[in-house]
Design a protein around this motif. Structure first.
Motif, PDB file in Angstrom:
ATOM      1  N   SER A  22       0.868  -1.175   0.000  1.00 38.51           N
ATOM      2  CA  SER A  22       0.000   0.000   0.000  1.00 38.51           C
ATOM      3  C   SER A  22       0.908   1.228   0.000  1.00 38.51           C
ATOM      4  CB  SER A  22      -0.915  -0.011   1.237  1.00 38.51           C
ATOM      5  OG  SER A  22      -0.134   0.153   2.403  1.00 38.51           O
ATOM      6  N   GLY A  23       0.353   2.346   0.243  1.00 39.18           N
ATOM      7  CA  GLY A  23       1.159   3.559   0.301  1.00 39.18           C
ATOM      8  C   GLY A  23       0.956   4.440  -0.912  1.00 39.18           C
ATOM      9  N   LEU A  24       1.798   5.428  -1.018  1.00 37.58           N
ATOM     10  CA  LEU A  24       1.691   6.427  -2.067  1.00 37.58           C
ATOM     11  C   LEU A  24       2.141   5.863  -3.411  1.00 37.58           C
ATOM     12  CD1 LEU A  24       3.214   9.398  -0.072  1.00 37.58           C
ATOM     13  CD2 LEU A  24       0.792   8.971  -0.511  1.00 37.58           C
ATOM     14  N   LYS A  25       1.436   6.284  -4.449  1.00 41.62           N
ATOM     15  CA  LYS A  25       1.838   5.941  -5.816  1.00 41.62           C
ATOM     16  C   LYS A  25       2.949   6.895  -6.234  1.00 41.62           C
ATOM     17  CE  LYS A  25      -2.765   4.382  -6.856  1.00 41.62           C
ATOM     18  NZ  LYS A  25      -4.074   4.952  -6.981  1.00 41.62           N
ATOM     19  N   TYR A  30       5.880  12.008  -6.021  1.00 43.25           N
ATOM     20  CA  TYR A  30       6.564  13.114  -6.685  1.00 43.25           C
ATOM     21  C   TYR A  30       5.814  14.427  -6.466  1.00 43.25           C
ATOM     22  CZ  TYR A  30       9.511  15.697  -9.828  1.00 43.25           C
ATOM     23  OH  TYR A  30      10.391  16.629 -10.331  1.00 43.25           O
ATOM     24  N   GLY A  31       4.497  14.388  -6.468  1.00 45.63           N
ATOM     25  CA  GLY A  31       3.713  15.591  -6.183  1.00 45.63           C
ATOM     26  C   GLY A  31       3.979  16.104  -4.777  1.00 45.63           C
ATOM     27  N   PRO A  44      13.163  21.378  -7.368  1.00 47.38           N
ATOM     28  CA  PRO A  44      12.914  19.933  -7.404  1.00 47.38           C
ATOM     29  C   PRO A  44      13.840  19.237  -8.397  1.00 47.38           C
ATOM     30  CG  PRO A  44      10.873  21.157  -7.795  1.00 47.38           C
ATOM     31  CD  PRO A  44      12.003  22.139  -7.824  1.00 47.38           C
ATOM     32  N   GLN A  45      14.273  18.060  -8.036  1.00 46.48           N
ATOM     33  CA  GLN A  45      15.072  17.225  -8.927  1.00 46.48           C
ATOM     34  C   GLN A  45      14.116  16.398  -9.792  1.00 46.48           C
ATOM     35  OE1 GLN A  45      18.633  17.487  -8.817  1.00 46.48           O
ATOM     36  NE2 GLN A  45      17.811  19.269  -7.759  1.00 46.48           N
ATOM     37  N   LEU A  46      14.633  15.804 -10.823  1.00 45.42           N
ATOM     38  CA  LEU A  46      13.822  14.951 -11.688  1.00 45.42           C
ATOM     39  C   LEU A  46      13.305  13.746 -10.904  1.00 45.42           C
ATOM     40  CD1 LEU A  46      16.021  14.977 -14.898  1.00 45.42           C
ATOM     41  CD2 LEU A  46      13.886  16.210 -14.501  1.00 45.42           C
TER      42      LEU A  46
END
Length: 85
Positions: A22-25, A30-31, A44-46
């Motif tokens: 589970s957890g963040l996609k 990245y958001g 922000p880095q790539l």
């Protein structure tokens, strides 16, 4: 960008309170990261740099068990749903 940049993000913006699987996609992670950067006035880095930093810390980007926390989480949520304002 030094590893401390990503370590600070991990310390301030995520928590390990979910089960693996589970957890963040990736797009949510990245958001959240870009929201954190905005709040800290950091460029922000790539995404690839974030994924590599996560892996160095033993976190799989796709199976992370992470939840959002802190001011960056609030910023990300509001930015993701502007109709709530």
């Amino acid at each position: 960008m030094p590893a401390t940049h990503f370590e600070q993000f991990l310390a301030e913006a995520v928590t390990h309170d979910r089960e693996p699987g589970s957890g963040l996609k990736r797009d949510e992670l990245y958001g959240l990261y870009t929201s954190w950067c905005l709040l800290h006035q950091v460029e922000p880095q790539l995404p690839e740099a974030l994924w590599a930093a996560l892996k160095r810390h033993g976190i799989a980007p796709d199976d992370n068990g992470l939840s959002m926390t802190g001011p960056a989480a609030a910023d990300y949520i509001v930015a993701s749903a502007p109709d709530l304002i």
